[in-house]
Design a protein around this motif. Structure first.
Motif, PDB file in Angstrom:
ATOM      1  N   ARG A  15      90.684  52.628 -31.778  1.00 51.17           N
ATOM      2  CA  ARG A  15      90.616  53.302 -30.480  1.00 51.17           C
ATOM      3  C   ARG A  15      90.806  52.346 -29.316  1.00 51.17           C
ATOM      4  O   ARG A  15      90.440  51.182 -29.394  1.00 51.17           O
ATOM      5  N   MET A  16      91.385  52.878 -28.221  1.00 54.48           N
ATOM      6  CA  MET A  16      91.434  52.165 -26.951  1.00 54.48           C
ATOM      7  C   MET A  16      90.219  52.640 -26.163  1.00 54.48           C
ATOM      8  O   MET A  16      90.005  53.841 -26.011  1.00 54.48           O
ATOM      9  N   VAL A  17      89.436  51.707 -25.681  1.00 51.88           N
ATOM     10  CA  VAL A  17      88.175  52.014 -25.020  1.00 51.88           C
ATOM     11  C   VAL A  17      88.321  51.784 -23.514  1.00 51.88           C
ATOM     12  O   VAL A  17      88.907  50.795 -23.087  1.00 51.88           O
ATOM     13  N   LEU A  18      87.774  52.712 -22.719  1.00 52.45           N
ATOM     14  CA  LEU A  18      87.789  52.614 -21.269  1.00 52.45           C
ATOM     15  C   LEU A  18      86.354  52.609 -20.756  1.00 52.45           C
ATOM     16  O   LEU A  18      85.511  53.352 -21.264  1.00 52.45           O
ATOM     17  N   SER A  19      86.091  51.788 -19.751  1.00 53.51           N
ATOM     18  CA  SER A  19      84.780  51.768 -19.108  1.00 53.51           C
ATOM     19  C   SER A  19      85.005  51.641 -17.606  1.00 53.51           C
ATOM     20  O   SER A  19      85.755  50.773 -17.162  1.00 53.51           O
ATOM     21  N   MET A  20      84.369  52.497 -16.837  1.00 50.44           N
ATOM     22  CA  MET A  20      84.563  52.523 -15.391  1.00 50.44           C
ATOM     23  C   MET A  20      83.218  52.476 -14.680  1.00 50.44           C
ATOM     24  O   MET A  20      82.251  53.083 -15.129  1.00 50.44           O
ATOM     25  N   ARG A  34      88.769  61.273 -15.772  1.00 45.84           N
ATOM     26  CA  ARG A  34      89.528  62.445 -16.241  1.00 45.84           C
ATOM     27  C   ARG A  34      90.920  62.483 -15.618  1.00 45.84           C
ATOM     28  O   ARG A  34      91.868  62.949 -16.242  1.00 45.84           O
ATOM     29  N   LYS A  35      91.068  62.001 -14.385  1.00 43.39           N
ATOM     30  CA  LYS A  35      92.384  61.919 -13.755  1.00 43.39           C
ATOM     31  C   LYS A  35      93.244  60.848 -14.418  1.00 43.39           C
ATOM     32  O   LYS A  35      94.460  60.980 -14.481  1.00 43.39           O
ATOM     33  N   LEU A  36      92.606  59.783 -14.884  1.00 44.18           N
ATOM     34  CA  LEU A  36      93.360  58.713 -15.545  1.00 44.18           C
ATOM     35  C   LEU A  36      93.897  59.151 -16.891  1.00 44.18           C
ATOM     36  O   LEU A  36      94.972  58.748 -17.306  1.00 44.18           O
ATOM     37  N   VAL A  37      93.120  59.946 -17.603  1.00 46.16           N
ATOM     38  CA  VAL A  37      93.466  60.334 -18.972  1.00 46.16           C
ATOM     39  C   VAL A  37      93.538  61.868 -19.030  1.00 46.16           C
ATOM     40  O   VAL A  37      92.716  62.501 -19.672  1.00 46.16           O
ATOM     41  N   PRO A  38      94.553  62.452 -18.350  1.00 47.17           N
ATOM     42  CA  PRO A  38      94.620  63.912 -18.280  1.00 47.17           C
ATOM     43  C   PRO A  38      95.358  64.553 -19.447  1.00 47.17           C
ATOM     44  O   PRO A  38      95.862  65.647 -19.337  1.00 47.17           O
ATOM     45  N   ALA A  67      97.927  50.587 -21.604  1.00 44.91           N
ATOM     46  CA  ALA A  67      97.039  49.868 -20.681  1.00 44.91           C
ATOM     47  C   ALA A  67      97.672  49.768 -19.300  1.00 44.91           C
ATOM     48  O   ALA A  67      97.014  50.035 -18.288  1.00 44.91           O
ATOM     49  N   GLU A  68      98.951  49.402 -19.239  1.00 45.78           N
ATOM     50  CA  GLU A  68      99.648  49.316 -17.948  1.00 45.78           C
ATOM     51  C   GLU A  68      99.684  50.669 -17.246  1.00 45.78           C
ATOM     52  O   GLU A  68      99.476  50.754 -16.035  1.00 45.78           O
ATOM     53  N   PHE A  69      99.954  51.718 -18.000  1.00 48.30           N
ATOM     54  CA  PHE A  69      99.972  53.072 -17.452  1.00 48.30           C
ATOM     55  C   PHE A  69      98.617  53.434 -16.839  1.00 48.30           C
ATOM     56  O   PHE A  69      98.536  53.923 -15.708  1.00 48.30           O
ATOM     57  N   LEU A  70      97.530  53.183 -17.576  1.00 49.97           N
ATOM     58  CA  LEU A  70      96.192  53.526 -17.091  1.00 49.97           C
ATOM     59  C   LEU A  70      95.806  52.689 -15.885  1.00 49.97           C
ATOM     60  O   LEU A  70      95.219  53.204 -14.922  1.00 49.97           O
ATOM     61  N   ILE A  71      96.142  51.406 -15.901  1.00 51.28           N
ATOM     62  CA  ILE A  71      95.819  50.532 -14.767  1.00 51.28           C
ATOM     63  C   ILE A  71      96.581  50.988 -13.523  1.00 51.28           C
ATOM     64  O   ILE A  71      96.011  51.063 -12.431  1.00 51.28           O
ATOM     65  N   GLU A  72      97.864  51.305 -13.689  1.00 50.45           N
ATOM     66  CA  GLU A  72      98.638  51.769 -12.532  1.00 50.45           C
ATOM     67  C   GLU A  72      98.049  53.055 -11.965  1.00 50.45           C
ATOM     68  O   GLU A  72      97.892  53.205 -10.748  1.00 50.45           O
ATOM     69  N   ARG A  73      97.708  54.008 -12.824  1.00 57.79           N
ATOM     70  CA  ARG A  73      97.099  55.262 -12.350  1.00 57.79           C
ATOM     71  C   ARG A  73      95.780  54.977 -11.626  1.00 57.79           C
ATOM     72  O   ARG A  73      95.486  55.582 -10.605  1.00 57.79           O
ATOM     73  N   PHE A  74      94.976  54.061 -12.183  1.00 57.16           N
ATOM     74  CA  PHE A  74      93.693  53.699 -11.583  1.00 57.16           C
ATOM     75  C   PHE A  74      93.902  53.116 -10.186  1.00 57.16           C
ATOM     76  O   PHE A  74      93.243  53.524  -9.226  1.00 57.16           O
ATOM     77  N   LYS A  80      94.666  55.236  -3.199  1.00 59.34           N
ATOM     78  CA  LYS A  80      95.386  56.382  -2.631  1.00 59.34           C
ATOM     79  C   LYS A  80      96.829  56.026  -2.292  1.00 59.34           C
ATOM     80  O   LYS A  80      97.319  56.264  -1.182  1.00 59.34           O
ATOM     81  N   ILE A  81      97.531  55.469  -3.293  1.00 53.04           N
ATOM     82  CA  ILE A  81      98.934  55.088  -3.147  1.00 53.04           C
ATOM     83  C   ILE A  81      99.786  56.131  -3.849  1.00 53.04           C
ATOM     84  O   ILE A  81      99.609  56.382  -5.040  1.00 53.04           O
ATOM     85  N   THR A  82     100.710  56.723  -3.115  1.00 55.86           N
ATOM     86  CA  THR A  82     101.569  57.745  -3.699  1.00 55.86           C
ATOM     87  C   THR A  82     102.545  57.105  -4.691  1.00 55.86           C
ATOM     88  O   THR A  82     102.859  55.915  -4.579  1.00 55.86           O
ATOM     89  N   PRO A  83     103.047  57.894  -5.643  1.00 58.20           N
ATOM     90  CA  PRO A  83     103.987  57.349  -6.629  1.00 58.20           C
ATOM     91  C   PRO A  83     105.268  56.775  -6.016  1.00 58.20           C
ATOM     92  O   PRO A  83     105.895  55.909  -6.614  1.00 58.20           O
ATOM     93  N   SER A  84     105.641  57.227  -4.831  1.00 55.83           N
ATOM     94  CA  SER A  84     106.871  56.726  -4.209  1.00 55.83           C
ATOM     95  C   SER A  84     106.697  55.341  -3.574  1.00 55.83           C
ATOM     96  O   SER A  84     107.687  54.678  -3.269  1.00 55.83           O
TER      97      SER A  84
END
Length: 104
Positions: A15-20, A34-38, A67-74, A80-84
């Motif tokens: 498993r990949m483990v997340l702690s916030m 929940r927003k990070l891992v929808p 990991a990169e995907f989750l960090i970027e979403r975080f 509050k940076i938009t995807p653009s």
């Protein structure tokens, strides 16, 4: 100093483990994780100031990409940076040294 949010990632063989954690007054780590891992499959949950969860490794094609995907979403969610817009450049906590090719 002046850190309101923190995310730690790691993985085991299964498993990949997340702690916030957050010290922000209006934080909801449960909502943020929940927003990070929808997507399914996942198991996440938490409270205002802390949350955690995991993603089964057998459902992940590439752990580093995930990991990169989750960090970027975080980063995008907390700052509050938009995807653009481009992400700010981070500062490594430790210096990455290339492997010594003379050993071996």
């Amino acid at each position: 100093e002046h850190v309101n949010w923190a995310l730690a990632l790691g993985h085991t063989t299964d498993r990949m483990v997340l702690s916030m954690r957050s010290s922000a007054q209006k934080a909801s780590c449960a909502d943020m994780i929940r927003k990070l891992v929808p997507f399914s499959p996942f198991t996440v949950g938490g409270h205002d100031r802390f949350a955690g969860g995991y993603i089964p490794v057998d459902r992940i094609d590439d752990i580093d990409e995930m990991a990169e995907f989750l960090i970027e979403r975080f980063v995008r969610q907390t700052l509050k940076i938009t995807p653009s817009r481009p992400l700010p450049r981070g500062t490594p906590l430790i210096e990455q040294k290339p492997p010594d090719s003379s050993e071996g």
